[in-house]
Design a protein around this motif. Structure first.
Motif, short mmCIF file in Angstrom:
data_model
loop_
_atom_site.label_atom_id
_atom_site.label_comp_id
_atom_site.label_asym_id
_atom_site.label_seq_id
_atom_site.Cartn_x
_atom_site.Cartn_y
_atom_site.Cartn_z
N ARG A 23 0.85 -1.20 0.00
CA ARG A 23 0.00 0.00 0.00
C ARG A 23 0.89 1.25 0.00
O ARG A 23 1.84 1.34 0.77
CB ARG A 23 -0.89 0.01 1.24
CG ARG A 23 -1.97 -1.03 1.23
CD ARG A 23 -2.76 -0.99 2.50
NE ARG A 23 -3.14 0.39 2.83
CZ ARG A 23 -4.16 0.69 3.59
NH1 ARG A 23 -4.93 -0.24 4.10
NH2 ARG A 23 -4.44 1.95 3.86
N TYR A 24 0.54 2.20 -0.85
CA TYR A 24 1.34 3.43 -0.93
C TYR A 24 1.33 4.20 0.39
O TYR A 24 2.31 4.87 0.73
CB TYR A 24 0.83 4.33 -2.06
CG TYR A 24 -0.41 5.11 -1.71
CD1 TYR A 24 -0.32 6.39 -1.17
CD2 TYR A 24 -1.68 4.55 -1.86
CE1 TYR A 24 -1.45 7.10 -0.81
CE2 TYR A 24 -2.80 5.25 -1.51
CZ TYR A 24 -2.69 6.53 -0.97
OH TYR A 24 -3.80 7.22 -0.61
N ASP A 25 0.23 4.10 1.16
CA ASP A 25 0.13 4.86 2.40
C ASP A 25 0.72 4.12 3.60
O ASP A 25 0.56 4.53 4.74
CB ASP A 25 -1.31 5.28 2.68
CG ASP A 25 -2.26 4.11 2.85
OD1 ASP A 25 -1.91 2.96 2.48
OD2 ASP A 25 -3.38 4.33 3.35
N ILE A 26 1.45 3.04 3.31
CA ILE A 26 2.18 2.31 4.35
C ILE A 26 3.68 2.34 4.04
O ILE A 26 4.50 2.59 4.91
CB ILE A 26 1.70 0.84 4.46
CG1 ILE A 26 0.21 0.77 4.81
CG2 ILE A 26 2.55 0.05 5.45
CD1 ILE A 26 -0.16 1.45 6.11
N THR A 27 4.03 2.06 2.79
CA THR A 27 5.46 1.96 2.45
C THR A 27 6.05 3.22 1.86
O THR A 27 7.27 3.38 1.87
CB THR A 27 5.69 0.80 1.47
OG1 THR A 27 4.88 1.01 0.32
CG2 THR A 27 5.37 -0.53 2.11
N MET A 28 5.22 4.11 1.33
CA MET A 28 5.76 5.34 0.75
C MET A 28 5.41 6.56 1.61
O MET A 28 6.30 7.29 2.02
CB MET A 28 5.23 5.52 -0.68
CG MET A 28 5.76 4.45 -1.63
SD MET A 28 4.97 4.51 -3.25
CE MET A 28 5.56 6.05 -3.88
N LEU A 29 4.15 6.78 1.83
CA LEU A 29 3.69 7.89 2.66
C LEU A 29 3.25 7.32 4.00
O LEU A 29 2.20 6.71 4.11
CB LEU A 29 2.53 8.62 1.98
CG LEU A 29 2.82 9.19 0.59
CD1 LEU A 29 1.57 9.81 0.00
CD2 LEU A 29 3.96 10.20 0.64
N LYS A 30 4.08 7.51 5.02
CA LYS A 30 3.88 6.85 6.31
C LYS A 30 3.33 7.82 7.34
O LYS A 30 3.61 9.02 7.30
CB LYS A 30 5.20 6.26 6.79
CG LYS A 30 5.80 5.30 5.79
CD LYS A 30 7.23 4.99 6.08
CE LYS A 30 7.84 4.20 4.94
NZ LYS A 30 9.24 3.96 5.12
N GLU A 31 2.58 7.26 8.28
CA GLU A 31 1.99 8.07 9.35
C GLU A 31 1.73 7.11 10.51
O GLU A 31 1.38 5.94 10.30
CB GLU A 31 0.70 8.72 8.84
CG GLU A 31 0.06 9.71 9.79
CD GLU A 31 -0.90 9.02 10.73
OE1 GLU A 31 -1.04 9.51 11.86
OE2 GLU A 31 -1.50 8.00 10.34
N ALA A 32 1.90 7.59 11.75
CA ALA A 32 1.90 6.73 12.94
C ALA A 32 0.65 5.86 13.07
O ALA A 32 0.76 4.66 13.30
CB ALA A 32 2.08 7.59 14.19
N SER A 33 -0.54 6.43 12.93
CA SER A 33 -1.75 5.62 13.14
C SER A 33 -1.89 4.53 12.09
O SER A 33 -2.32 3.41 12.39
CB SER A 33 -3.00 6.51 13.19
OG SER A 33 -3.22 7.14 11.94
N ARG A 34 -1.51 4.83 10.84
CA ARG A 34 -1.57 3.80 9.79
C ARG A 34 -0.54 2.70 10.05
O ARG A 34 -0.81 1.52 9.84
CB ARG A 34 -1.35 4.42 8.41
CG ARG A 34 -2.51 5.30 7.95
CD ARG A 34 -2.42 5.65 6.48
NE ARG A 34 -1.17 6.24 6.06
CZ ARG A 34 -0.95 7.55 5.94
NH1 ARG A 34 -1.91 8.43 6.23
NH2 ARG A 34 0.22 8.00 5.52
#
Length: 188
Positions: free
Chosen positions: A102-113
């Protein structure tokens, strides 16, 4: 993009840890990804590393595992076999890929995700532990999948610990590069 923290090696591709050899992009000195050049580096340094590893084996005493270790090893292998089981590693692997690609896990990261991803990874790990192999091929696949789950865990750990943005590690909740605290490797 340059190599991310490869091993420092001597001219024979030996790392400072005895018995560890590195080649190509795994070496700290191979900082190019230009078309074709890194393939040549991998071929040349791979040949050197392989030869050095083979030579080091002649100086290494033959391992002599204790009888108790062998019994434990056999038990650990046998506990994963069940002739009536069906192969299930592919489903776990596909779910792991859906999670980690997922792009929002491996590229664009954020603590809650990242935290939610850790929870999903824990579920997959439990599912993998419950699986049994009907044959040797599936046993190998299960072991490979368990290793990939472990690697995913380390990736998520490192991503959560590093509270900054640097190169391809983009933390939306920490958008600034922080050399004062993070100009170092994360060791897990």
């Amino acid at each position: 993009q340059m190599t991310k923290m490869g091993f420092r090696t001597d001219p024979r591709c030996r790392a400072s840890l005895p018995g560890l050899f590195a080649a190509g992009l795994a070496q700290a000195g191979c900082a190019t990804h230009f078309a074709g050049f890194h393939i040549g580096m991998c071929n040349g340094s791979g040949w050197i590393a392989g030869r050095s590893a083979a030579e080091s084996l002649s100086d290494t005493p033959e391992p002599r595992p204790e009888a108790g270790e062998m019994v434990l090893c056999r038990e650990r292998i046998r506990e994963k076999f069940d002739p009536s089981a069906t192969a299930g590693s592919d489903e776990i692997l596909k779910a792991l890929q859906r999670l980690m690609f997922r792009y929002d896990i491996t590229m664009l990261k954020e603590a809650s995700r990242l935290t939610r991803s850790r929870g999903a990874l824990d579920v997959l790990r439990e599912q993998a532990r419950a699986l049994r192999a009907p044959d040797a091929h599936e046993w190998v696949r299960l072991h490979e999948t368990e290793c990939m789950l472990e690697a995913a865990d380390l990736i998520l750990d490192a991503s959560q610990v590093r509270t900054e943005t640097r190169m391809s590690h983009i933390r939306e909740d920490f958008p600034v590069r922080d050399d004062a605290n993070w100009l170092r490797q994360v060791v897990l």
